[in-house]
Structures are given as structure tokens and as C-alpha cells.
Design an enzyme around this catalytic site. Structure first.
Site, PDB file in Angstrom:
ATOM      1  N   HIS A 124       0.885  -1.201   0.008  1.00 44.92           N
ATOM      2  CA  HIS A 124      -0.018  -0.117   0.104  1.00 44.92           C
ATOM      3  C   HIS A 124       0.764   1.024  -0.012  1.00 44.92           C
ATOM      4  O   HIS A 124       2.113   1.205   0.027  1.00 44.92           O
ATOM      5  CB  HIS A 124      -0.792  -0.066   1.071  1.00 44.92           C
ATOM      6  N   CYS A 178       3.156  -4.872   6.669  1.00 41.30           N
ATOM      7  CA  CYS A 178       2.855  -4.532   5.145  1.00 41.30           C
ATOM      8  C   CYS A 178       4.033  -3.875   4.620  1.00 41.30           C
ATOM      9  O   CYS A 178       5.020  -3.681   5.187  1.00 41.30           O
ATOM     10  CB  CYS A 178       1.690  -3.637   5.288  1.00 41.30           C
TER      11      CYS A 178
END
Length: 183
Positions: A143, A159
Site C-alpha cells: 500500500h 505490510c
């Protein structure tokens, strides 16, 4: 002894260089926590074929490597990576969903550690930035981020984060089904 302008200049440069050497030597010993030292990767070291597209996320060098389906487009993006090895999932996965303007919800483990955290809608406070590509592993996402200080650092809960401008590029390049390896 007579000094010409040229010899005076050379003496001055020599003295300046001499003064700089201890600083240069010290700078080489400094551990940098926010700089990616990209290591070369080749897709053949990780996959048999390129498939629809291929990503190798290198958590050591803090870089994401991308190849398109025929190998004619290869790009490297600087990333943020997980804070610790405990939070780093390594292995093979794929992109199963993509979202522009994602909302963020704390994971169960985050809620245990930070019970006051609440979901955050799309916008400048959202830790997922402007785009998100969800992996087949639950709660693992490639992301963007609005906090550019995170890129090049160990700063995530698992992440892989990119600058918003770069996740937008990668988002457009990667179809659902892109194969991913996190190393």
C-alpha cells in the site's frame, strides 16, 4: 618561498581535504536506518515464469522489484518494511484484490496492543495511503503511505509501504493475480 595563486589554491584544497577525511571516515561507519541499499534481484531466482506480472519484495534492502508479463518492464521501488521479524511474513502469495482509497481497520493483534485504535476512512490520516493491493495472506497489503518518513525504514506492522505516487504507478501495472514473493 614565493606562492603563486595556483599553489595557494592547491594548498587550500589540500588542507580542506585533510580536514574532511576524519568526517568522511566516520560517515562510513554510521548505520543508516532509512536508506535502501537495493540488491539486484532477478525474477528467475524466485519464479518459474513471470505469470501475469511478478513482484519480489526484499525486506533486507527495503525495495520492491516489479516485472511485467513479458519481462520488458522492470522497475524498483523503495519501500517501508515490517518493524520486526516477528511481523514479517515471508514466502509466496499473490494480489487478490485492489482498492483505490482504501479504509484501514486495525488487525486483531494491533487491537490487543492498542485497544484504543479505531478504523480510519480514506483520507490523509489513513495509514494505507491512496492505493492498496491486498495479498492472499490475511491482513498483508502492499500500500501507499502519507507519511513519507516511513519509506526506507522498518516501520510497518507487516505490510510493504510505498510512496503514494509510486503505489499509484504499481497499482496500474499489476493485475489481480500478480505473483508476489516476500523475502
Amino acid at each position: 618561498m614565493t606562492l603563486s595563486r595556483r599553489s595557494t589554491l592547491m594548498l587550500g584544497l589540500g588542507a580542506t581535504a585533510g580536514l574532511m577525511l576524519p568526517g568522511i571516515a566516520h560517515a562510513q561507519d554510521v548505520v543508516r536506518n532509512n536508506i535502501s541499499s537495493f540488491r539486484a534481484q532477478h525474477w528467475r531466482d524466485h519464479f518459474d515464469t513471470l505469470g501475469k506480472a511478478t513482484i519480489v519484495a526484499d525486506t533486507q534492502s527495503r525495495a520492491l522489484h516489479y516485472w511485467n508479463a513479458d519481462g520488458s518492464d522492470y522497475r524498483i521501488f523503495p519501500t517501508s518494511v515490517p518493524i520486526s521479524d516477528d511481523l514479517t511474513k515471508r514466502g509466496y502469495t499473490s494480489i487478490v484484490r485492489k482498492k483505490v482509497g482504501p479504509s484501514w481497520t486495525p488487525t486483531a493483534s494491533q487491537m490487543e496492543r492498542y485497544p484504543d485504535w479505531k478504523p480510519i476512512p480514506p483520507g490523509p490520516e489513513n495509514p494505507l495511503g491512496t492505493h492498496a493491493m491486498y495479498l492472499s495472506w490475511p491482513a498483508y497489503i502492499i500500500h501507499g503511505t502519507h507519511d513519507t518518513r516511513k519509506i526506507g525504514r522498518k516501520s510497518s506492522d507487516g505490510c510493504i509501504g510505498l510512496y503514494n505516487e509510486m503505489i499509484a504507478q504499481l497499482f496500474d501495472l499489476c493485475p489481480v493475480g500478480t505473483q508476489v514473493r516476500v523475502i
